[in-house]
Design an enzyme around this catalytic site. Structure first.
Site, PDB file in Angstrom:
ATOM      1  N   GLY A 128       0.457  -1.184   0.097  1.00  0.00           N
ATOM      2  CA  GLY A 128       0.335  -0.587  -0.058  1.00  0.00           C
ATOM      3  C   GLY A 128       0.783   1.410   0.159  1.00  0.00           C
ATOM      4  O   GLY A 128       1.974   1.492   0.466  1.00  0.00           O
ATOM      5  N   TYR A 183      -3.572   9.085   5.531  1.00  0.00           N
ATOM      6  CA  TYR A 183      -2.311   8.252   5.321  1.00  0.00           C
ATOM      7  C   TYR A 183      -3.432   7.187   6.499  1.00  0.00           C
ATOM      8  O   TYR A 183      -3.004   5.768   6.486  1.00  0.00           O
ATOM      9  CB  TYR A 183      -1.225   8.196   4.415  1.00  0.00           C
ATOM     10  CG  TYR A 183      -0.765   7.139   5.750  1.00  0.00           C
ATOM     11  CD1 TYR A 183      -0.480   5.533   4.967  1.00  0.00           C
ATOM     12  CD2 TYR A 183       0.318   6.651   6.747  1.00  0.00           C
ATOM     13  CE1 TYR A 183       0.511   4.547   5.412  1.00  0.00           C
ATOM     14  CE2 TYR A 183       1.595   5.732   7.230  1.00  0.00           C
ATOM     15  CZ  TYR A 183       1.359   4.782   6.836  1.00  0.00           C
ATOM     16  OH  TYR A 183       1.636   4.005   6.523  1.00  0.00           O
TER      17      TYR A 183
HETATM   18  P1  NAI Z   1       7.150   0.687   1.192  1.00  0.00           P
HETATM   19  O1  NAI Z   1       6.695   2.636   0.838  1.00  0.00           O
HETATM   20  O2  NAI Z   1       8.558   0.986   1.197  1.00  0.00           O
HETATM   21  O3  NAI Z   1       6.854  -0.065   0.919  1.00  0.00           O
HETATM   22  C1  NAI Z   1       4.878  -0.933   0.131  1.00  0.00           C
HETATM   23  C2  NAI Z   1       4.851  -1.425  -1.224  1.00  0.00           C
HETATM   24  O4  NAI Z   1       3.648  -1.269  -1.793  1.00  0.00           O
HETATM   25  C3  NAI Z   1       6.204  -0.816  -2.355  1.00  0.00           C
HETATM   26  O5  NAI Z   1       6.922  -1.908  -2.740  1.00  0.00           O
HETATM   27  C4  NAI Z   1       5.072  -0.224  -2.689  1.00  0.00           C
HETATM   28  O6  NAI Z   1       5.631  -0.928  -4.643  1.00  0.00           O
HETATM   29  C5  NAI Z   1       3.532  -1.492  -2.649  1.00  0.00           C
HETATM   30  N1  NAI Z   1       2.907  -0.981  -3.247  1.00  0.00           N
HETATM   31  C6  NAI Z   1       1.956  -0.069  -3.169  1.00  0.00           C
HETATM   32  N2  NAI Z   1       0.696   0.338  -4.195  1.00  0.00           N
HETATM   33  C7  NAI Z   1       0.581  -0.945  -4.222  1.00  0.00           C
HETATM   34  C8  NAI Z   1      -1.046  -1.059  -5.268  1.00  0.00           C
HETATM   35  N3  NAI Z   1      -1.698  -0.759  -5.375  1.00  0.00           N
HETATM   36  N4  NAI Z   1      -0.569  -3.165  -4.925  1.00  0.00           N
HETATM   37  C9  NAI Z   1       0.298  -3.572  -4.667  1.00  0.00           C
HETATM   38  N5  NAI Z   1       0.697  -2.756  -4.062  1.00  0.00           N
HETATM   39  C10 NAI Z   1       1.705  -1.934  -3.833  1.00  0.00           C
HETATM   40  O7  NAI Z   1       6.650   0.929   2.998  1.00  0.00           O
HETATM   41  P2  NAI Z   1       7.321   0.290   3.823  1.00  0.00           P
HETATM   42  O8  NAI Z   1       8.602   1.198   5.081  1.00  0.00           O
HETATM   43  O9  NAI Z   1       8.019  -1.281   3.501  1.00  0.00           O
HETATM   44  O10 NAI Z   1       6.241  -0.513   4.603  1.00  0.00           O
HETATM   45  C11 NAI Z   1       5.503  -1.423   4.393  1.00  0.00           C
HETATM   46  C12 NAI Z   1       4.444  -1.501   5.247  1.00  0.00           C
HETATM   47  O11 NAI Z   1       4.285  -1.265   6.787  1.00  0.00           O
HETATM   48  C13 NAI Z   1       3.264   0.179   4.582  1.00  0.00           C
HETATM   49  O12 NAI Z   1       1.875  -1.016   4.913  1.00  0.00           O
HETATM   50  C14 NAI Z   1       3.159   1.057   5.518  1.00  0.00           C
HETATM   51  O13 NAI Z   1       2.356   1.802   5.538  1.00  0.00           O
HETATM   52  C15 NAI Z   1       3.616   0.102   7.016  1.00  0.00           C
HETATM   53  N6  NAI Z   1       4.437   1.105   8.016  1.00  0.00           N
HETATM   54  C16 NAI Z   1       5.437   1.123   7.929  1.00  0.00           C
HETATM   55  C17 NAI Z   1       6.250   2.025   8.622  1.00  0.00           C
HETATM   56  C18 NAI Z   1       8.114   2.094   8.593  1.00  0.00           C
HETATM   57  O14 NAI Z   1       8.835   2.876   9.150  1.00  0.00           O
HETATM   58  N7  NAI Z   1       8.575   1.398   7.765  1.00  0.00           N
HETATM   59  C19 NAI Z   1       5.964   2.654   9.834  1.00  0.00           C
HETATM   60  C20 NAI Z   1       4.611   2.193   9.721  1.00  0.00           C
HETATM   61  C21 NAI Z   1       3.683   1.961   9.111  1.00  0.00           C
HETATM   62  C1  15L Z   2       4.849   5.524   8.969  1.00  0.00           C
HETATM   63  O1  15L Z   2       3.642   4.598   9.007  1.00  0.00           O
HETATM   64  C2  15L Z   2       5.553   5.617   7.130  1.00  0.00           C
HETATM   65  O2  15L Z   2       5.230   3.672   6.006  1.00  0.00           O
HETATM   66  C3  15L Z   2       7.489   5.459   7.448  1.00  0.00           C
HETATM   67  O3  15L Z   2       7.839   5.892   6.146  1.00  0.00           O
HETATM   68  C4  15L Z   2       7.603   5.872   8.565  1.00  0.00           C
HETATM   69  O4  15L Z   2       7.116   7.823   7.922  1.00  0.00           O
HETATM   70  C5  15L Z   2       6.501   6.169  10.203  1.00  0.00           C
HETATM   71  O5  15L Z   2       5.523   5.994  10.126  1.00  0.00           O
HETATM   72  C6  15L Z   2       7.031   7.041  11.069  1.00  0.00           C
HETATM   73  O6  15L Z   2       6.491   7.726  12.359  1.00  0.00           O
HETATM   74  O7  15L Z   2       8.835   7.096  11.218  1.00  0.00           O
END
Ligand code: NAI
Ligand code: 15L
Length: 271
Positions: free
Chosen positions: A80, A143
């Site tokens: 997402g 978001y």
């Molecule tokens: P990211 O943005 O690197 O990965 C998300 C992936 O979802 C991407 O590879 C993207 O291509 C894919 N995606 C987006 N739209 C899509 C669609 N319509 N259909 C299929 N795939 C789609 O984010 P990250 O950091 O890996 O985060 C993973 C999950 O964890 C996300 O849902 C994010 O909201 C959540 N999250 C991450 C945090 C962090 O600190 N990394 C903090 C809070 C939540």
């Molecule tokens: C999130 O939900 C985002 O996916 C990540 O990229 C960071 O911004 C994280 O929160 C954060 O609060 O640091």
């Protein structure tokens, strides 16, 4: 006792968002606990490793997601839009897409989903407050609202259909904490793995909400209501404290970015 990887086997796990930052971290680690790992993303996924199935697709494609869930025992749903964007961008990926994942799970008989929610569901609580996963949502962005919807969807699919979910309100999961806010919100990659494994393997979860955070010295989140998951973080942001405080010696206590737990998200947009 905290779950270990030894002896844990799922026949087929699905990992959505596998091309993203956290997806790339979890992909090899989840492969260690399942016979087949089905990895999916809208973006390029690279070559399939042994025991992997690659499915490149858009979560907004209902027929595609229903097919994606076929034969899947459990899901780690990371896919997402992961930061603030226009509502029109977030709607198909996060709201419609997550609905498709749950509907696919219902039709396929999948019993458990680990949902990547976010701390931005409660971003408008103050950094001076300590909150539990049971407080009312106070989303800081479209978001964050989309993640609140995902948590509600999880509750509905448990109450109505018995599909269990652990909603992970992830803090900030990167190779190292970012900025002073990260001293409180940091989740190490190893603790992320521990959390996901606990969420997949705890015997009974119903719909459990838990903050994804390491054992940082300064914490805003009290996970005791989710202690039945058996998640015990082992890492901490403390090794980076001196460096981060030196880089940002002054905090403006009148700035919303410093007042609220959501940090910079609370002033993002409109787009
Ligand atoms: P990211 O943005 O690197 O990965 C998300 C992936 O979802 C991407 O590879 C993207 O291509 C894919 N995606 C987006 N739209 C899509 C669609 N319509 N259909 C299929 N795939 C789609 O984010 P990250 O950091 O890996 O985060 C993973 C999950 O964890 C996300 O849902 C994010 O909201 C959540 N999250 C991450 C945090 C962090 O600190 N990394 C903090 C809070 C939540
Ligand atoms: C999130 O939900 C985002 O996916 C990540 O990229 C960071 O911004 C994280 O929160 C954060 O609060 O640091």
């Amino acid at each position: 006792m905290e779950p270990t990887l030894t002896g844990l086997r799922f026949a087929r796990l699905l990992l959505t968002g596998a091309a993203g930052g956290l997806g790339r971290v979890l992909r090899p680690r989840l492969k260690a606990i399942c016979g087949t790992l089905r990895v999916s993303d809208i973006a390029e996924l690279g070559a399939a490793a042994a025991g992997e199935e690659l499915v490149r697709m858009d979560l907004a494609d209902k027929a595609g997601v229903l097919a994606l869930l076929q034969g899947v025992d459990a899901v780690v749903h990371l896919g997402g839009v992961s930061t603030e964007h226009a509502f029109e961008t977030i709607l198909p990926a996060n709201i419609v897409g997550t609905y498709h994942v749950y509907e696919g799970a219902r039709q396929a008989g999948t019993r458990r989903i680990v949902f990547a929610s976010s701390n931005h569901v409660t971003g408008f609580y103050r950094q001076s407050e300590t909150i539990t996963p049971q407080v009312l949502p106070r989303p800081d962005t479209y978001y964050g609202l989309s993640k609140a919807f995902g948590e509600n969807l999880a509750q509905f699919y448990f109450d109505r259909h018995g599909i269990e979910t652990v909603s992970l309100r992830i803090g900030s999961s990167f190779p190292a904490p970012r900025g002073r806010r990260g001293l409180s919100s940091y989740l190490s990659y190893d603790d992320l793995e521990r959390l996901v494994v606990a969420a997949l393997t705890a015997p009974v979860v119903g719909h459990t909400v838990i903050y994804g955070v390491s054992a940082n010295r300064s914490l805003w989140w009290d996970n005791r209501p989710a202690s039945h998951l058996g998640f015990t973080p082992r890492d901490s942001s403390e090794p980076w404290r001196a460096e981060l405080e030196a880089a940002q010696p002054h905090i403006d206590h009148t700035d919303p970015v410093s007042i609220y737990q959501g940090g910079p998200f609370v002033t993002m947009g409109p787009f």
